[in-house]
Write a protein that holds these residues in place. Structure first.
Motif, PDB file in Angstrom:
ATOM      1  N   ARG A 148       0.373 -11.238  -2.157  1.00 39.40           N
ATOM      2  CA  ARG A 148       0.363 -10.874  -3.567  1.00 39.40           C
ATOM      3  C   ARG A 148      -0.688  -9.800  -3.811  1.00 39.40           C
ATOM      4  O   ARG A 148      -1.862  -9.999  -3.459  1.00 39.40           O
ATOM      5  N   GLU A 149      -0.265  -8.704  -4.396  1.00 43.20           N
ATOM      6  CA  GLU A 149      -1.153  -7.600  -4.762  1.00 43.20           C
ATOM      7  C   GLU A 149      -2.070  -7.202  -3.604  1.00 43.20           C
ATOM      8  O   GLU A 149      -3.274  -6.964  -3.751  1.00 43.20           O
ATOM      9  N   GLY A 150      -1.468  -7.151  -2.381  1.00 49.43           N
ATOM     10  CA  GLY A 150      -2.219  -6.702  -1.213  1.00 49.43           C
ATOM     11  C   GLY A 150      -3.047  -7.774  -0.540  1.00 49.43           C
ATOM     12  O   GLY A 150      -3.702  -7.476   0.472  1.00 49.43           O
ATOM     13  N   ASN A 151      -3.021  -9.005  -1.018  1.00 48.97           N
ATOM     14  CA  ASN A 151      -3.795 -10.100  -0.434  1.00 48.97           C
ATOM     15  C   ASN A 151      -2.846 -11.106   0.212  1.00 48.97           C
ATOM     16  O   ASN A 151      -1.898 -11.575  -0.416  1.00 48.97           O
ATOM     17  N   VAL A 152      -3.130 -11.410   1.492  1.00 52.23           N
ATOM     18  CA  VAL A 152      -2.323 -12.385   2.217  1.00 52.23           C
ATOM     19  C   VAL A 152      -2.740 -13.783   1.785  1.00 52.23           C
ATOM     20  O   VAL A 152      -3.938 -14.116   1.755  1.00 52.23           O
ATOM     21  N   LEU A 153      -1.735 -14.602   1.468  1.00 49.27           N
ATOM     22  CA  LEU A 153      -1.992 -15.949   0.986  1.00 49.27           C
ATOM     23  C   LEU A 153      -1.338 -16.958   1.905  1.00 49.27           C
ATOM     24  O   LEU A 153      -0.537 -16.615   2.789  1.00 49.27           O
ATOM     25  N   ALA A 154      -1.681 -18.184   1.660  1.00 53.66           N
ATOM     26  CA  ALA A 154      -1.030 -19.267   2.411  1.00 53.66           C
ATOM     27  C   ALA A 154       0.442 -19.281   2.033  1.00 53.66           C
ATOM     28  O   ALA A 154       0.794 -19.139   0.858  1.00 53.66           O
ATOM     29  N   PRO A 155       1.344 -19.452   3.013  1.00 55.40           N
ATOM     30  CA  PRO A 155       2.776 -19.456   2.707  1.00 55.40           C
ATOM     31  C   PRO A 155       3.163 -20.479   1.647  1.00 55.40           C
ATOM     32  O   PRO A 155       4.149 -20.281   0.928  1.00 55.40           O
ATOM     33  N   SER A 165       0.811  -1.216   0.000  1.00 58.35           N
ATOM     34  CA  SER A 165       0.000   0.000   0.000  1.00 58.35           C
ATOM     35  C   SER A 165       0.848   1.272   0.000  1.00 58.35           C
ATOM     36  O   SER A 165       0.453   2.290  -0.553  1.00 58.35           O
ATOM     37  N   TYR A 166       2.048   1.200   0.615  1.00 61.15           N
ATOM     38  CA  TYR A 166       2.838   2.407   0.735  1.00 61.15           C
ATOM     39  C   TYR A 166       3.859   2.542  -0.405  1.00 61.15           C
ATOM     40  O   TYR A 166       4.033   3.624  -0.975  1.00 61.15           O
ATOM     41  N   TYR A 167       4.532   1.451  -0.715  1.00 61.97           N
ATOM     42  CA  TYR A 167       5.565   1.505  -1.738  1.00 61.97           C
ATOM     43  C   TYR A 167       5.143   0.902  -3.077  1.00 61.97           C
ATOM     44  O   TYR A 167       5.806   1.122  -4.092  1.00 61.97           O
ATOM     45  N   GLY A 168       4.088   0.138  -3.072  1.00 59.99           N
ATOM     46  CA  GLY A 168       3.632  -0.457  -4.320  1.00 59.99           C
ATOM     47  C   GLY A 168       4.300  -1.762  -4.670  1.00 59.99           C
ATOM     48  O   GLY A 168       4.239  -2.183  -5.839  1.00 59.99           O
ATOM     49  N   HIS A 169       4.935  -2.451  -3.705  1.00 65.03           N
ATOM     50  CA  HIS A 169       5.529  -3.751  -3.985  1.00 65.03           C
ATOM     51  C   HIS A 169       4.419  -4.770  -4.161  1.00 65.03           C
ATOM     52  O   HIS A 169       3.527  -4.896  -3.304  1.00 65.03           O
ATOM     53  N   ASP A 170       4.480  -5.515  -5.259  1.00 66.53           N
ATOM     54  CA  ASP A 170       3.354  -6.386  -5.607  1.00 66.53           C
ATOM     55  C   ASP A 170       3.356  -7.711  -4.865  1.00 66.53           C
ATOM     56  O   ASP A 170       2.282  -8.248  -4.566  1.00 66.53           O
ATOM     57  N   ARG A 171       4.497  -8.281  -4.586  1.00 65.49           N
ATOM     58  CA  ARG A 171       4.550  -9.577  -3.898  1.00 65.49           C
ATOM     59  C   ARG A 171       5.635  -9.526  -2.825  1.00 65.49           C
ATOM     60  O   ARG A 171       6.728  -8.983  -3.067  1.00 65.49           O
ATOM     61  N   VAL A 172       5.314 -10.108  -1.668  1.00 64.78           N
ATOM     62  CA  VAL A 172       6.249 -10.169  -0.549  1.00 64.78           C
ATOM     63  C   VAL A 172       6.211 -11.573   0.034  1.00 64.78           C
ATOM     64  O   VAL A 172       5.129 -12.133   0.258  1.00 64.78           O
ATOM     65  N   TYR A 173       7.391 -12.125   0.227  1.00 64.09           N
ATOM     66  CA  TYR A 173       7.512 -13.423   0.886  1.00 64.09           C
ATOM     67  C   TYR A 173       8.528 -13.281   2.019  1.00 64.09           C
ATOM     68  O   TYR A 173       9.522 -12.551   1.907  1.00 64.09           O
ATOM     69  N   VAL A 174       8.276 -14.061   3.118  1.00 64.01           N
ATOM     70  CA  VAL A 174       9.214 -14.152   4.228  1.00 64.01           C
ATOM     71  C   VAL A 174       9.599 -15.628   4.381  1.00 64.01           C
ATOM     72  O   VAL A 174       8.719 -16.480   4.526  1.00 64.01           O
ATOM     73  N   LEU A 175      10.918 -15.896   4.318  1.00 66.44           N
ATOM     74  CA  LEU A 175      11.429 -17.253   4.446  1.00 66.44           C
ATOM     75  C   LEU A 175      12.177 -17.387   5.770  1.00 66.44           C
ATOM     76  O   LEU A 175      12.866 -16.441   6.205  1.00 66.44           O
ATOM     77  N   ASP A 176      12.077 -18.588   6.400  1.00 66.07           N
ATOM     78  CA  ASP A 176      12.819 -18.818   7.640  1.00 66.07           C
ATOM     79  C   ASP A 176      14.254 -19.156   7.330  1.00 66.07           C
ATOM     80  O   ASP A 176      14.688 -19.092   6.175  1.00 66.07           O
ATOM     81  N   ALA A 177      14.998 -19.552   8.351  1.00 65.18           N
ATOM     82  CA  ALA A 177      16.416 -19.825   8.171  1.00 65.18           C
ATOM     83  C   ALA A 177      16.669 -21.011   7.256  1.00 65.18           C
ATOM     84  O   ALA A 177      17.744 -21.124   6.665  1.00 65.18           O
ATOM     85  N   ALA A 178      15.671 -21.912   7.101  1.00 67.76           N
ATOM     86  CA  ALA A 178      15.802 -23.055   6.204  1.00 67.76           C
ATOM     87  C   ALA A 178      15.167 -22.787   4.852  1.00 67.76           C
ATOM     88  O   ALA A 178      14.932 -23.714   4.076  1.00 67.76           O
ATOM     89  N   ASP A 179      14.852 -21.521   4.575  1.00 66.61           N
ATOM     90  CA  ASP A 179      14.247 -21.084   3.318  1.00 66.61           C
ATOM     91  C   ASP A 179      12.852 -21.672   3.113  1.00 66.61           C
ATOM     92  O   ASP A 179      12.403 -21.894   1.982  1.00 66.61           O
ATOM     93  N   ARG A 180      12.134 -21.879   4.237  1.00 66.89           N
ATOM     94  CA  ARG A 180      10.744 -22.294   4.154  1.00 66.89           C
ATOM     95  C   ARG A 180       9.866 -21.053   4.303  1.00 66.89           C
ATOM     96  O   ARG A 180      10.149 -20.181   5.134  1.00 66.89           O
ATOM     97  N   PRO A 181       8.797 -20.896   3.491  1.00 65.67           N
ATOM     98  CA  PRO A 181       7.945 -19.704   3.567  1.00 65.67           C
ATOM     99  C   PRO A 181       7.146 -19.691   4.867  1.00 65.67           C
ATOM    100  O   PRO A 181       6.572 -20.712   5.286  1.00 65.67           O
TER     101      PRO A 181
END
Length: 513
Positions: free
Chosen positions: A119-126, A98-114
Motif C-alpha cells: 500500500r502506497e509503496g509500503n510492503v505489508l503483511a499479506p 514508483s513507476y506507474y503510481g498504483h497505490d495498492r497491489v495484492y497477489v493472491l494464490d490459486a485459492a485466493d489467499r494473499p
C-alpha cells in the motif's frame, strides 16, 4: 397650446410605438445573444463532459495495460509461485507504485489467499488484504469465472482478455480496480489451468489524477467532489458496475460564449450607446414631426368647426351641438331654447366705417354674447352679423326671455371702433323645443321666423315664435310664389277697378276713376 400638443395622444402613441419597437428589438438582440451564449456554453459543457469521461476510460485502460506489463511474464509466474518476496517487491508491487503510481497491489494464490501486499509503496503483511477483501472479492470472482469458462472471442472479434476492472470505494475514496491472472509470456513455462495466481492493482482517483486527465484536454481546476458537496454543471459521476455513484469528478467549466461576450462587451456597450443616441435623435425628430402634424390636424379640425374671425363655433359645430342638446332634452323634462340674433343696420357700419370696423364690431359682439350666457350654453356665428345661441335646461319661455333681455341690454352699450363710438341694436328670435320629437332644422326655422317678426315690428327687441307666425309666413310665401308664376306667364295679372262708395242717405255711391 403647443405644450398640450406635444403631449397629445398622437405624439404619445407615436413615441410609445417607437419606444416599444426599440425595446422589442433590443430584447430580441439581447435574447438571441443570451440564447446563443447559453447554447455555446451548453454545447461546450457537453463536449467537456465527453472528453473527461473519455479521459477516465483511458486512465482505466492505462491501468489495465500497465498491470498487463508484469502480469503476462514468465518470471512473474515463476517467482510468485515460488514465494520470492524480494522479487515481487522489486517487480510486482513497489515497482508498480514508483513507476506507474498504483497505490495498492495484492497477489493472491490459486485459492485466493494473499501471498503479497503493498500500500502506497509500503510492503505489508499479506493478511492486511482482508481489510479490502469485501470490496475486491466480487471482481476477483468475475476473473475466476473468466478463467474457468473462457469465451472464444470478445464482442470485437478478438481474443478474450482474462481481466476485470471496476470503480470501487476503498477507505471512503473512489479508486480504479484492475485484476488479472499471472500468466506465462512464452511456452517455456507451463501452468495448469485453475492454478493461476491473481494480481490486483488499485489506483486511487485523486485531484492529481483528475488534473492529469483534465490537462490532456486543456481543462483546469479538476477536483474530486464527494457526494455531500453540491455539484455544478461541470462534473461527471464516477459510477461502479452496479450503477452506484461513488463521487463526482469536477472541473472549471469553459464558457466560450460567456468569454466572447466579456471580450466583446465594451464594443457591444459602445454600439448600444451609439444606437441609443441615434434612436434618441430619430425619436426627437419624429416627435417634432408628429407634434407638427398634430398641430396641423388640430388647426384643421379647429378651422373646420370654428369661425376664423371670432373663434366661436361655426354653423357645422352649432348644428351638431343643437342636435345633441335636443337628444339629451328628449330624455329629460327640461327644454332647449334657440336664440337667433342679428345686428340691426350692420351694413351701415360697413359702409361708413369700412369693413375692418365691421369685423371688429362682430368680434366685440361675439365677446359680449359669450359673457352674457352660461358656460354650458353655446353661442355660434352663423355668418355675417348673424349669431345663434343654444340654451339648455330651460324650464319655460320666460328663462329664454330673461336671457334675451340681458343680451339686448349688453349690446346697447357703446362699441369702440377705432376712434369712434358706435351704438347698435340687435333683434332676437326665440324658439323653444316642444317635446321629445323636436327637430333641429325645424327649431332653427322657427327662430328665424321669430327674428323676422322682431325686425318687422321695430328692431332692437326680441320675439318669441308663435304658431300663427308660421301660417302667416306660409301664406306670404304662397302669395310670392303665385305672383312670380303670374308674372312669368304674362296672363295671370289683370287690371281691376275698385269702386269708392260714399255713404249718404239720399243716393248711392258713384264709381270714380
Amino acid at each position: 397650446m403647443s405644450r398640450r400638443l406635444q403631449r397629445s395622444p398622437l405624439t404619445f402613441q407615436v413615441t410609445l410605438t417607437v419606444m416599444a419597437l426599440a425595446i422589442f428589438a433590443l430584447a430580441m438582440v439581447v435574447g438571441f445573444g443570451f440564447y446563443a451564449t447559453v447554447q455555446a456554453d451548453s454545447v461546450s459543457l457537453e463536449r467537456q463532459k465527453i472528453l473527461f469521461a473519455n479521459g477516465m476510460r483511458d486512465r482505466m485502460a492505462a491501468v489495465d495495460r500497465e498491470q498487463e506489463s508484469i502480469a503476462v511474464w514468465d518470471d512473474s509466474v515463476i517467482n510468485a509461485k515460488a514465494g520470492n518476496v524480494d522479487w515481487m517487491i522489486d517487480n510486482i508491487s513497489v515497482w508498480m507504485y514508483s513507476y506507474y503510481g498504483h497505490d495498492r497491489v495484492y497477489v493472491l494464490d490459486a485459492a485466493d489467499r494473499p501471498v503479497h501486499a503493498m500500500r502506497e509503496g509500503n510492503v505489508l503483511a499479506p493478511a492486511r488484504y482482508s481489510e479490502d477483501e469485501p470490496v475486491l472479492l466480487p471482481t476477483v470472482e468475475r476473473v475466476r469465472r473468466l478463467i474457468r469458462e473462457p469465451a472464444k472471442e470478445d464482442l470485437a472479434g478478438g481474443p478474450v482478455k482474462l481481466a476485470a476492472g471496476d470503480l470501487v470505494e476503498l477507505d471512503g475514496k473512489p479508486a480504479i480496480l484492475s485484476i488479472m491472472p499471472l500468466v506465462p509470456s512464452s511456452d517455456r513455462v507451463i501452468q495448469t489451468p485453475g492454478s493461476e495466481y491473481l494480481h490486483i492493482s488499485v489506483d486511487f482517483i485523486t485531484d492529481a489524477l483528475l488534473a492529469k486527465i483534465a490537462g490532456q484536454y486543456l481543462l483546469a481546476g479538476a477536483r474530486l467532489l464527494p457526494l455531500s458537496q453540491p455539484v455544478g454543471g461541470a462534473a461527471i459521476p464516477l459510477v461502479d458496475s452496479h450503477g452506484v455513484i461513488l463521487a463526482y469528478a469536477g472541473w472549471d467549466q469553459e464558457r466560450p460564449g460567456s468569454a466572447l461576450v466579456r471580450e466583446a462587451g465594451p464594443a457591444l456597450i459602445g454600439g448600444a450607446l451609439l444606437a441609443a443616441g441615434v434612436l434618441a435623435f430619430l425619436l426627437r425628430r419624429l416627435r417634432r414631426a408628429s407634434s407638427a402634424l398634430q398641430t396641423s390636424q388640430a388647426e384643421a379640425q379647429y378651422l373646420a368647426f370654428h369661425d376664423t374671425l371670432t373663434g366661436l363655433p361655426n354653423r357645422a359645430l352649432f348644428e351638431d351641438r343643437l342636435r345633441r342638446a335636443l337628444l339629451t332634452a328628449s330624455h329629460e323634462t327640461a327644454k332647449v331654447a334657440l336664440l337667433y340674433l342679428d345686428l340691426d343696420r350692420f351694413k351701415h357700419v360697413n359702409d361708413t366705417l369700412g369693413h375692418p370696423a365691421g369685423d371688429e364690431l362682430v368680434r366685440q359682439t361675439a365677446a359680449r354674447l359669450q359673457q352674457a350666457i352660461r358656460e354650458v350654453d353655446t353661442v355660434a356665428r352663423l355668418g355675417g352679423d348673424e349669431f345663434a345661441m343654444i340654451l339648455i335646461d330651460v324650464d319655460d319661455i320666460r328663462g329664454a326671455e330673461d336671457v334675451s333681455e340681458g343680451l339686448l341690454q349688453k349690446l346697447q352699450e357703446p362699441f369702440k371702433l377705432a376712434d369712434d363710438q358706435v351704438f347698435v341694436s340687435a333683434s332676437i328670435g326665440i324658439a323653444l323645443s316642444t317635446g321629445p320629437d323636436a327637430d333641429a332644422d325645424d327649431l332653427l326655422r322657427k327662430a328665424d321666423i321669430a327674428l323676422y317678426e322682431a325686425k318687422k315690428n321695430g328692431r332692437g327687441r326680441y320675439q318669441v315664435f308663435a304658431g300663427d307666425m308660421d301660417d302667416l309666413l306660409l301664406r306670404k310665401r304662397q302669395v310670392e310664389s303665385e305672383l312670380r308664376h303670374a308674372l312669368n306667364g304674362g296672363t295671370g295679372i289683370k287690371l281691376a277697378y275698385q269702386p269708392i262708395l260714399r255713404r249718404t242717405a239720399a243716393r248711392s255711391s258713384v264709381p270714380r276713376r
